[in-house]
Scaffold this motif. Sequence first.
Motif, PDB file in Angstrom:
ATOM      1  N   THR A  31       0.186  11.155  -7.129  1.00  0.00           N
ATOM      2  CA  THR A  31       0.315  12.455  -7.766  1.00  0.00           C
ATOM      3  C   THR A  31      -0.916  13.310  -7.448  1.00  0.00           C
ATOM      4  O   THR A  31      -1.934  12.810  -6.960  1.00  0.00           O
ATOM      5  N   PRO A  38      -4.190   9.720  -8.937  1.00  0.00           N
ATOM      6  CA  PRO A  38      -3.503   8.544  -9.464  1.00  0.00           C
ATOM      7  C   PRO A  38      -2.429   8.039  -8.500  1.00  0.00           C
ATOM      8  O   PRO A  38      -1.734   8.829  -7.860  1.00  0.00           O
ATOM      9  N   GLU A  39      -2.311   6.711  -8.404  1.00  0.00           N
ATOM     10  CA  GLU A  39      -1.293   6.098  -7.557  1.00  0.00           C
ATOM     11  C   GLU A  39      -0.538   5.056  -8.367  1.00  0.00           C
ATOM     12  O   GLU A  39      -1.147   4.172  -8.977  1.00  0.00           O
ATOM     13  N   TYR A  40       0.796   5.159  -8.333  1.00  0.00           N
ATOM     14  CA  TYR A  40       1.651   4.264  -9.101  1.00  0.00           C
ATOM     15  C   TYR A  40       2.501   3.431  -8.139  1.00  0.00           C
ATOM     16  O   TYR A  40       3.049   3.959  -7.171  1.00  0.00           O
ATOM     17  N   VAL A  49      -0.438   0.693 -12.054  1.00  0.00           N
ATOM     18  CA  VAL A  49      -1.366   1.719 -11.599  1.00  0.00           C
ATOM     19  C   VAL A  49      -2.407   1.040 -10.727  1.00  0.00           C
ATOM     20  O   VAL A  49      -2.907  -0.037 -11.077  1.00  0.00           O
ATOM     21  N   ARG A  50      -2.713   1.655  -9.595  1.00  0.00           N
ATOM     22  CA  ARG A  50      -3.723   1.071  -8.726  1.00  0.00           C
ATOM     23  C   ARG A  50      -5.123   1.384  -9.235  1.00  0.00           C
ATOM     24  O   ARG A  50      -5.442   2.541  -9.535  1.00  0.00           O
ATOM     25  N   GLU A  51      -5.938   0.336  -9.320  1.00  0.00           N
ATOM     26  CA  GLU A  51      -7.353   0.472  -9.637  1.00  0.00           C
ATOM     27  C   GLU A  51      -8.129  -0.277  -8.564  1.00  0.00           C
ATOM     28  O   GLU A  51      -8.218  -1.502  -8.598  1.00  0.00           O
TER      29      GLU A  51
END
Length: 281
Positions: free
Chosen positions: A161, A2-4, A17-19
Amino acid sequence: MPEYRRILLDGVVVETVREGEELVAGDGRRIKVEEARHLPPVVPSKIIAVHLNHRSRVEEFQIKLGGTPTYFHKPTSSLNAHGGAIVRPDGCKWLNYEGEVAIVIGKTARNIAPDDAGEYIAGYTVANDFGLHDFRDTDAGSMLRVKGSDTLCPLGPGLVTDWDFRGRSLRTLVNGKVVQDGSTDEMTWDMHYLVADIARTITLYPGDVLLSGTPANSRPVRPGDVVEVEVEGLGRLTNHVVAGPAAVRTDVGAQPTESEEVLSTALGGDWEFRGIRPPRR
C-alpha cells in the motif's frame, strides 16, 4: 510502505504483515519470509488486463496504438502465487513471460474520474501475465486460453500500500539473466486511467485486479526455467516452469498451432524479418 501477504500457515490461510525478513500473523506467530508458503495476495472476483501499454512493447511490434486501451480477461482459475509452478501443457511450445504491475482495487468503483481513481486502489503487487501462444490462432480476440489457462497468473509476493507507481523500474529475469528492463514511465495510460476506464461500465469490487501491461522482449520459456519479475518498491515474484503431465486433448477443440502469427508474437514480431529460425522446444 506496509506490505501484506497471504500464506498457508499450519494448514490455514493466514494474512500476515511483513516485518523485515519475517511475516507476522494477527495472533503473533512469526515465520521467515523464505520459509513461507505463499498464496496470491488477494482473492479477486475478476482479473482484467490491458493488451498493449508500454511504449517499448508497441515499438517492438512496429504498430500504432489507438487512442484508447483495449483489454482482455483472465479467469480467476488462472491465479498462482509467489513460488508456484507455471504449467506448460504437453504438446505446447510457446509459453511467454510478461512482467507487469498489478493494480488491486480497495473499494467498490463505478463511474469514477481518473483524478479520483487513486482513492479506490488498495495497493499494488507484482504480476507475470504468462501467455500460451500455441492457442493464439483460435483465441487471438478473447485471449481466453492464451492468457487464461491454469497457473498463468501468478501474483505476489505481497500487496504493498502507499506505493507511488511513477518512475518505477520493472525487470524480468530468466535463470538469473535480465530479459525485460522497463519503467512505469513508459506506460501510455497510467494506473488511474486504467481503473477509471474499466469502471465506466464494469463495477470493480475490492480485491479485483487490473494488469497494467508489459515492456518489450517477452519471449518463450521452457520447463526447468526460473522466471522472476522485480518491481522497484514491490519486491520480486519468483516462479518456475514445469511440464504438464498430459497433452491437451485432441478429441475436442482447436489444437496448438505454429502459424506465423503464433511465432511472430512469441518471438517479438521480428523473427521472420531477421532470418531467425524459431527455436524448437
